[in-house]
Design a protein around this motif. Sequence first.
Motif, mmCIF file in Angstrom:
data_model
loop_
_atom_site.group_PDB
_atom_site.id
_atom_site.type_symbol
_atom_site.label_atom_id
_atom_site.label_comp_id
_atom_site.label_asym_id
_atom_site.label_seq_id
_atom_site.Cartn_x
_atom_site.Cartn_y
_atom_site.Cartn_z
ATOM 1 N N ASP A 86 0.715 -1.095 -0.229
ATOM 2 C CA ASP A 86 0.080 0.041 -0.075
ATOM 3 C C ASP A 86 0.940 1.272 -0.011
ATOM 4 O O ASP A 86 1.812 1.463 0.700
ATOM 5 C CB ASP A 86 -0.941 -0.016 0.940
ATOM 6 C CG ASP A 86 -1.708 -1.203 1.208
ATOM 7 O OD1 ASP A 86 -2.104 -1.821 0.294
ATOM 8 O OD2 ASP A 86 -2.334 -1.464 2.449
ATOM 9 N N ASN A 96 -1.093 -0.381 -5.875
ATOM 10 C CA ASN A 96 -2.171 0.064 -4.761
ATOM 11 C C ASN A 96 -2.150 1.413 -4.130
ATOM 12 O O ASN A 96 -1.443 1.600 -3.371
ATOM 13 C CB ASN A 96 -2.276 -1.003 -3.745
ATOM 14 C CG ASN A 96 -3.688 -0.864 -2.968
ATOM 15 O OD1 ASN A 96 -4.426 -0.199 -3.595
ATOM 16 N ND2 ASN A 96 -3.589 -0.837 -1.583
ATOM 17 N N GLU A 133 -3.222 3.898 -2.200
ATOM 18 C CA GLU A 133 -4.281 4.085 -1.209
ATOM 19 C C GLU A 133 -4.557 5.361 -0.488
ATOM 20 O O GLU A 133 -4.152 5.447 0.335
ATOM 21 C CB GLU A 133 -3.929 3.086 -0.030
ATOM 22 C CG GLU A 133 -5.319 3.006 0.946
ATOM 23 C CD GLU A 133 -5.151 1.821 1.828
ATOM 24 O OE1 GLU A 133 -6.349 1.777 2.812
ATOM 25 O OE2 GLU A 133 -4.272 1.063 1.829
ATOM 26 N N HIS A 193 -10.375 1.355 -2.835
ATOM 27 C CA HIS A 193 -9.989 1.497 -1.599
ATOM 28 C C HIS A 193 -10.665 2.175 -0.721
ATOM 29 O O HIS A 193 -11.410 2.954 -1.013
ATOM 30 C CB HIS A 193 -8.339 1.555 -1.611
ATOM 31 C CG HIS A 193 -7.941 2.971 -1.955
ATOM 32 N ND1 HIS A 193 -8.331 4.190 -1.313
ATOM 33 C CD2 HIS A 193 -7.332 3.256 -3.142
ATOM 34 C CE1 HIS A 193 -8.119 4.915 -2.111
ATOM 35 N NE2 HIS A 193 -7.270 4.557 -3.110
ATOM 36 N N ASN A 194 -10.494 1.968 0.789
ATOM 37 C CA ASN A 194 -11.370 2.728 1.830
ATOM 38 C C ASN A 194 -11.222 4.188 1.631
ATOM 39 O O ASN A 194 -12.084 4.792 2.168
ATOM 40 C CB ASN A 194 -11.155 2.024 2.964
ATOM 41 C CG ASN A 194 -9.942 2.073 3.485
ATOM 42 O OD1 ASN A 194 -8.963 1.590 2.708
ATOM 43 N ND2 ASN A 194 -9.596 2.552 4.785
ATOM 44 N N ASN A 237 -10.472 -5.548 -9.387
ATOM 45 C CA ASN A 237 -10.059 -4.651 -8.184
ATOM 46 C C ASN A 237 -11.366 -4.460 -7.254
ATOM 47 O O ASN A 237 -12.328 -3.811 -8.012
ATOM 48 C CB ASN A 237 -9.296 -3.519 -8.538
ATOM 49 C CG ASN A 237 -8.875 -2.588 -7.306
ATOM 50 O OD1 ASN A 237 -8.736 -1.455 -7.269
ATOM 51 N ND2 ASN A 237 -8.714 -3.103 -6.181
ATOM 52 N N THR A 246 -13.019 -3.365 -3.313
ATOM 53 C CA THR A 246 -12.903 -2.932 -1.864
ATOM 54 C C THR A 246 -13.798 -3.385 -0.908
ATOM 55 O O THR A 246 -15.083 -3.352 -1.324
ATOM 56 C CB THR A 246 -12.545 -1.346 -1.763
ATOM 57 O OG1 THR A 246 -12.166 -1.258 -0.248
ATOM 58 C CG2 THR A 246 -13.837 -0.605 -2.211
ATOM 59 N N THR A 306 -15.827 1.733 1.889
ATOM 60 C CA THR A 306 -14.980 3.140 1.956
ATOM 61 C C THR A 306 -15.281 3.903 3.135
ATOM 62 O O THR A 306 -16.483 3.706 3.858
ATOM 63 C CB THR A 306 -15.334 3.987 0.704
ATOM 64 O OG1 THR A 306 -17.004 3.935 0.790
ATOM 65 C CG2 THR A 306 -14.823 3.268 -0.560
ATOM 66 N N HIS A 341 -9.043 -5.074 -1.768
ATOM 67 C CA HIS A 341 -9.077 -4.443 -0.710
ATOM 68 C C HIS A 341 -9.654 -4.977 0.378
ATOM 69 O O HIS A 341 -10.867 -4.646 0.581
ATOM 70 C CB HIS A 341 -9.059 -3.110 -0.941
ATOM 71 C CG HIS A 341 -8.500 -1.978 -0.168
ATOM 72 N ND1 HIS A 341 -6.889 -1.863 -0.359
ATOM 73 C CD2 HIS A 341 -8.796 -1.298 0.844
ATOM 74 C CE1 HIS A 341 -6.677 -0.746 0.473
ATOM 75 N NE2 HIS A 341 -7.771 -0.539 1.248
ATOM 76 N N HIS A 349 -4.309 -3.920 2.187
ATOM 77 C CA HIS A 349 -5.344 -2.988 3.268
ATOM 78 C C HIS A 349 -4.803 -3.483 4.669
ATOM 79 O O HIS A 349 -5.019 -2.506 5.618
ATOM 80 C CB HIS A 349 -6.766 -3.111 3.053
ATOM 81 C CG HIS A 349 -7.590 -2.662 4.353
ATOM 82 N ND1 HIS A 349 -7.611 -1.324 4.721
ATOM 83 C CD2 HIS A 349 -8.282 -3.004 4.983
ATOM 84 C CE1 HIS A 349 -8.526 -1.109 5.502
ATOM 85 N NE2 HIS A 349 -8.774 -2.119 5.997
#
Length: 441
Positions: free
Chosen positions: A87, A127, A129, A172-173, A234, A236, A239, A280, A312
Amino acid sequence: GLVVAETYAHPYLASLYHQLRGDARSADAQAGTDAGVAAQATNADGEAQVAASDDETQASDDAETAEEVVEKAPAEPVTIEAMMIGDILMHDALVQSGAQEDGTYNYDFIYEHIRPYIDAADMRILNQETVMGLPESGYYMTSGAMGPIMNTPTALADSEMRFGFNVILNAHNHIYDQGYEGLAHEMDYWHENYPDVPIVGVNNPHLAEGDRSQNLVDNVYIYEKDGFKVAILNHTYDTNEHPNYETDGTYCSYMTEEKVRADVQKARDLGADLIVACPHWGIQYTTEPSDEEWTFSKLYAELGVDLIFGGHPHILQHAEMLRNAEGHKTVCFYSLGNYVASLMSAECLIGGVARATFVKEADGTAHVAAASLVPTVICNTYGPNMTAFPIQDYTWDIASLNSSGMTPDGAQAFCSQVFGAGYDQTTGVYTLDMNDEGRLV
């Protein structure tokens, strides 16, 4: 009869007649000779034309035979070298470490020590992030209801491109940390400056209806080399921010069973020879995979996904071979840890460069031929030293600059603990046993 009679009746005329008759015969003979020559020439020309036609026919036959040979000759195997790093977690100290005296930012120092691993790969996955939102929002990390909220300069994208990354993961988050406008600002920047680079897992909220130029939520990205197609998915788990629950899934790829199944099927429909999933997922700061990771790794494996690069948890987790009921094997790296970060415990400053070799054989079958990971260690200090080093390059001199207190011996011991017998401290490389039968999911 009259001419003859008259000729014989007059000696002079008879003589003249015989002379003329001789000339005529000579002319006839010459004409016959010329006709014969002409006939011979015609025959020769005909024979030449026939020979030329035969040559053309033979050449055509030879060409067809050559084409048949080419068609029947086995194709050469095609190899794709892939890599992905942990990440890119842009905490405040990292953001500010790239600040220049003229007010701009530069983050080249983040990647300089792993350039050989980047250059050696065809598929270079990262990634990212963080979100590169509006500059007027300020570049910072602050606390939100569901965790940290970040904003990073677009200079990060410039550095990523200078070092040759060609697949950017963005599901990703933190992708909604700056709302839809923050995501749109980043996607506009990619589109205007690096239009050929796929930003996987998100859509641009500024897209006009029906515009799919930056749509990789509904469309699956296919990396292709010499006819060898590899799909990259991809997803997640969630979020941190939710600008609008009803439309969030329109712009970010969430990890649900329905979505995973649909994306795998779409990859197959697009002719993918191999499928790589980049989820993720998981629980932060834990070295053991979570129930969520077990659940979705099982799903990916059941669906025949070939490789999983997870992110993650912000700490390294082990890798293993999975096997579904049909015998298909899936290489799974549960977590690649952090490539760069700050404000973390010492063990969370260890990540990895995961590598894989994909091969498409002459008969059209494809498989993961090799998989390995090179651990990296973050030197957590302010300034250009805030970067990551391959574990073999993480010397005691560098460790003395690291505020985390992580020593070279400590880093080696941690990697041995996570990866077990597959990790070689001498080379600083973890190698997955490709002959492993695999754990049945």
